[in-house]
Design an enzyme around this catalytic site. Structure first.
Site, PDB file in Angstrom:
ATOM      1  N   SER A 110      96.977  39.852  71.193  1.00 31.43           N
ATOM      2  CA  SER A 110      98.217  39.816  71.957  1.00 31.43           C
ATOM      3  C   SER A 110      99.364  40.222  71.045  1.00 31.43           C
ATOM      4  CB  SER A 110      98.462  38.404  72.500  1.00 31.43           C
ATOM      5  OG  SER A 110      98.662  37.485  71.424  1.00 31.43           O
ATOM      6  N   LYS A 111     100.569  40.249  71.586  1.00 39.31           N
ATOM      7  CA  LYS A 111     101.723  40.670  70.784  1.00 39.31           C
ATOM      8  C   LYS A 111     101.926  39.771  69.574  1.00 39.31           C
ATOM      9  CE  LYS A 111     104.406  43.159  74.258  1.00 39.31           C
ATOM     10  NZ  LYS A 111     105.704  43.256  74.972  1.00 39.31           N
ATOM     11  N   ARG A 112     101.608  38.487  69.730  1.00 39.81           N
ATOM     12  CA  ARG A 112     101.799  37.575  68.582  1.00 39.81           C
ATOM     13  C   ARG A 112     100.807  37.877  67.462  1.00 39.81           C
ATOM     14  NH1 ARG A 112      98.234  33.086  68.643  1.00 39.81           N
ATOM     15  NH2 ARG A 112      96.908  33.032  70.496  1.00 39.81           N
TER      16      ARG A 112
END
Length: 467
Positions: free
Chosen positions: A240-242
């Site tokens: 994911s973006k994290r």
């Protein structure tokens, strides 16, 4: 047979890191086998496809130096060809018109949900007389899938994968408005482009069985499939973006070099012994599908920074100075020349171009007093002001203005005063850079030259004398 691969992104967003790895693997496989690597923009979803996304994809591939062999293909331009193939299937009895109403399809979904199974079209119009169709209703066209037996795909990464044909419902090829579906367009384009190997993420594995059946129905040879495991985050969860599921442009903005991204993505799911740093030439020579692992790989920023640090140290100093200038510029010719001259010391301490730019600022701008860095400010006081003025006077008469001679003369200066070299080196660092951390003070003196060095030392001494 000439190997032909393709990268086929949908232009509904940026070129994410997983897509970049897919492009890389396709490019490398074609290069390794002396084949061709093609680029197809799958823009059939006109509502979500944007020119901005197309530009971002092309820019990202250019930055990574993964140019296609030939012109970019836009899938939307081939819609008439896709529809013509479907109508040919209809004429040969390989497809049929389906007049299911939205209410009937919803009922199928609800029944499947209640029975705890995936929704599959029940084939009610497969052999039904079109004369029974509701008046004024435009049909979809579905492919007649095999209803018994099994299909086995010899996947070059996953191995032999088998599925019962009963799990494959009659997929839609043309919508009721006559536009082709994604599954139809992909197969026709792969055939027309001469694609021999479809290398993509394993989230497409189920699609491969349906697409294989469409190839067979058209009388075409199915390409060889290779489905690569997806990239996960360090915690094993879906990326994911994290974790780092960002656009390639974001990695460029964070200061990573394209050759480092190339190397890092290469090693995400593929290996050649214990080799970690692999040149572009070696990658082409060594890459092949049998070495691609079956398990998801984990994205690790620490490893990426390590790889980037290696390529930073290997990079041409003038090139790095240009990259720094793009971040902190515009630069004068003198400032750019200073950064390039001092690059060896700077890049040893930086893992990204962003870090490099932050540490190179003193070559562009003189320190302003009081200093912003508390540890550096403590190095400038009334006592060190005396030392700085004395050092400046000594250096004023020194002629051999380069790194090692400067260090030797200052060592002799310190010994004559019964001081350790650090007693003058640290105040000099604060005076020259405004910081307590930097490359070698003597390298910095050499880069600045006598006039700029003495100007900064005396300015710091003047300010420190009042403290």
């Amino acid at each position: 047979m000439t190997v032909v691969t393709r990268f086929a992104p949908s232009p509904t967003g940026f070129l994410h890191i997983g897509g970049a790895r897919t492009a890389l693997f396709n490019w490398l496989y074609a290069q390794h086998h002396g084949g061709r690597y093609l680029l197809r923009i799958e823009d059939t979803d006109r509502a979500r496809s944007t020119q901005e996304a197309i530009d971002a994809i092309l820019d990202g591939l250019t930055w990574l130096d993964l140019p296609p062999d030939g012109d970019v293909v836009f899938q939307s331009h081939n819609a008439e060809r896709h529809a013509a193939v479907v109508h040919g299937l209809l004429e040969r009895g390989k497809a049929y018109r389906c007049y299911c109403t939205p209410e009937e399809l919803q009922e199928m979904r609800e029944t499947a949900k209640a029975e705890g199974r995936p929704m599959r079209y029940d084939g009610r119009w497969r052999d039904r007389d079109p004369a029974e169709a509701p008046a004024g209703m435009d049909p979809v066209i579905r492919l007649k899938m095999p209803q018994s037996g099994e299909t086995t795909l010899q996947d070059q990464v996953q191995g032999d994968v088998t599925i019962a044909n009963a799990q494959l419902d009659d997929m839609v090829l043309l919508r009721s408005d006559g536009t082709p579906t994604y599954m139809c367009s992909v197969v026709v384009d792969d055939h027309d482009m001469g694609v021999t190997h479809v290398i993509r993420g394993d989230d497409h594995l189920t699609n491969a069985f349906r697409q294989h059946q469409l190839f067979l129905a058209c009388g075409w040879e199915s390409p060889t499939f290779a489905h690569i495991p997806l990239i996960h985050g360090p915690d094993g969860a879906k990326l994911s973006k994290r974790h780092g599921a960002l656009g390639v442009d974001a990695y460029r903005d964070m200061g990573y070099l394209p050759e480092a991204i190339f190397n890092y993505l290469l090693r995400l799911g593929w290996a050649h012994g214990d080799e970690e740093i692999i040149s572009r030439q070696q990658a082409v020579e060594w890459f092949d599908l049998p070495a691609v692992g079956k398990s998801p790989s984990r994205f690790d920023f620490a490893k990426l920074e390590h790889v980037n640090g290696h390529y930073m140290r290997e990079a041409d100093n003038a090139r790095l100075a240009e990259l720094v200038g793009e971040r902190i510029g515009p630069l004068s010719d003198d400032a750019r020349a200073r950064i390039a001259a001092g690059m060896n010391g700077l890049k040893e301490r930086a893992k990204t171009v962003e870090q490099l730019s932050e540490s190179a600022g003193f070559y562009v701008t003189r320190p302003s007093f009081p200093l912003d860095v508390p540890k550096a400010a403590k190095l400038l006081n009334a006592d060190t002001a005396v030392l700085l003025r004395d050092a400046a006077e000594h250096l004023e008469g020194f002629a051999e203005w380069s790194d090692e001679p400067l260090q030797e003369t200052m060592r002799g200066w310190a010994e004559a005063r019964e001081l350790g070299l650090g007693k003058i080196a640290q105040p000099l660092r604060a005076a020259l850079t405004g910081s307590n951390i930097s490359p070698s003070v003597f390298e910095i003196l050499a880069v600045f030259g006598k006039e700029e060095s003495l100007t900064r030392i005396r300015a710091a001494a003047d300010w420190a004398s009042g403290q």
